[in-house]
Design a protein around this motif. Sequence first.
Motif, PDB file in Angstrom:
ATOM      1  N   ILE A  63       1.397  -1.382  -0.054  1.00 48.69           N
ATOM      2  CA  ILE A  63      -0.068   0.108   0.104  1.00 48.69           C
ATOM      3  C   ILE A  63       1.021   1.450   0.113  1.00 48.69           C
ATOM      4  O   ILE A  63       0.588   2.228  -0.608  1.00 48.69           O
ATOM      5  N   VAL A  64       2.121   1.288   0.214  1.00 46.77           N
ATOM      6  CA  VAL A  64       3.087   2.391   0.160  1.00 46.77           C
ATOM      7  C   VAL A  64       3.217   2.454  -0.587  1.00 46.77           C
ATOM      8  O   VAL A  64       3.249   3.794  -1.098  1.00 46.77           O
ATOM      9  N   LEU A  65       4.240   2.007  -1.556  1.00 43.66           N
ATOM     10  CA  LEU A  65       3.742   1.674  -2.179  1.00 43.66           C
ATOM     11  C   LEU A  65       4.072   1.919  -3.655  1.00 43.66           C
ATOM     12  O   LEU A  65       3.478   2.711  -4.112  1.00 43.66           O
ATOM     13  N   VAL A  66       2.215   1.642  -3.668  1.00 42.27           N
ATOM     14  CA  VAL A  66       1.201   2.254  -4.199  1.00 42.27           C
ATOM     15  C   VAL A  66       0.649   3.656  -3.922  1.00 42.27           C
ATOM     16  O   VAL A  66       0.762   4.925  -4.713  1.00 42.27           O
ATOM     17  N   GLU A  67       1.235   4.487  -3.019  1.00 37.05           N
ATOM     18  CA  GLU A  67       0.706   5.435  -2.239  1.00 37.05           C
ATOM     19  C   GLU A  67       1.844   6.669  -2.820  1.00 37.05           C
ATOM     20  O   GLU A  67       1.798   7.483  -3.113  1.00 37.05           O
ATOM     21  N   ARG A  68       2.975   5.754  -2.968  1.00 35.15           N
ATOM     22  CA  ARG A  68       3.914   6.795  -3.622  1.00 35.15           C
ATOM     23  C   ARG A  68       4.325   6.450  -5.426  1.00 35.15           C
ATOM     24  O   ARG A  68       4.343   7.755  -5.410  1.00 35.15           O
ATOM     25  N   MET A  69       3.684   5.604  -5.669  1.00 34.56           N
ATOM     26  CA  MET A  69       3.440   5.046  -7.355  1.00 34.56           C
ATOM     27  C   MET A  69       2.586   6.727  -7.090  1.00 34.56           C
ATOM     28  O   MET A  69       2.742   7.912  -8.550  1.00 34.56           O
ATOM     29  N   GLU A  70       1.195   7.122  -6.668  1.00 29.56           N
ATOM     30  CA  GLU A  70       0.056   7.984  -6.756  1.00 29.56           C
ATOM     31  C   GLU A  70       0.660   9.389  -6.734  1.00 29.56           C
ATOM     32  O   GLU A  70       0.996  10.303  -7.389  1.00 29.56           O
ATOM     33  N   VAL A  78       0.408  13.215 -14.308  1.00 26.29           N
ATOM     34  CA  VAL A  78      -0.198  12.225 -15.305  1.00 26.29           C
ATOM     35  C   VAL A  78      -1.542  11.803 -14.504  1.00 26.29           C
ATOM     36  O   VAL A  78      -1.861  11.738 -12.731  1.00 26.29           O
ATOM     37  N   ASN A  79      -2.357  10.944 -15.151  1.00 25.93           N
ATOM     38  CA  ASN A  79      -3.394  10.413 -13.926  1.00 25.93           C
ATOM     39  C   ASN A  79      -4.162   8.923 -14.197  1.00 25.93           C
ATOM     40  O   ASN A  79      -5.354   8.753 -14.012  1.00 25.93           O
ATOM     41  N   THR A  80      -2.796   8.103 -14.427  1.00 27.30           N
ATOM     42  CA  THR A  80      -2.788   7.371 -14.142  1.00 27.30           C
ATOM     43  C   THR A  80      -3.805   6.481 -13.529  1.00 27.30           C
ATOM     44  O   THR A  80      -4.487   5.683 -13.652  1.00 27.30           O
ATOM     45  N   LEU A  81      -3.349   6.962 -12.076  1.00 36.11           N
ATOM     46  CA  LEU A  81      -3.993   5.856 -11.234  1.00 36.11           C
ATOM     47  C   LEU A  81      -4.706   7.032 -10.437  1.00 36.11           C
ATOM     48  O   LEU A  81      -5.806   6.269  -9.576  1.00 36.11           O
ATOM     49  N   SER A  82      -4.751   8.219 -10.482  1.00 37.65           N
ATOM     50  CA  SER A  82      -6.361   8.488 -10.219  1.00 37.65           C
ATOM     51  C   SER A  82      -7.364   7.952 -10.855  1.00 37.65           C
ATOM     52  O   SER A  82      -8.308   8.437 -10.979  1.00 37.65           O
TER      53      SER A  82
END
Length: 97
Positions: A63-70, A78-82
């Motif tokens: 989850i921390v990794l995804v937050e860093r990606m975000e 870029v709106n990839t994860l949004s």
Amino acid sequence: MHAEPRLRRHVLYSRSAEAASQGAFAVINGMQGIEHPADQLIGLACALKYTADACGHDPLDLIVLVERMEADCRFREVNTLSAVAKYADIEIAGKLQ
């Protein structure tokens, strides 16, 4: 307790937000076959925990990794994860209204 990592940490950290979003869209699509949103959410949490454990990783670290990606996506504008967040809001959370 987590098993010996079967997927090396550097491999996880080298994945792109685009690859992450493709996986996320596939998971969200798969969840839509489950009728109740609470069952979808707890099923998703179970899948994350047991899959991460089986691969030797702490689910909270993922989850921390995804937050860093975000954060990186926001920085690069870029709106990839949004787009994934919006899709989840419409397709899953939208059922709660």
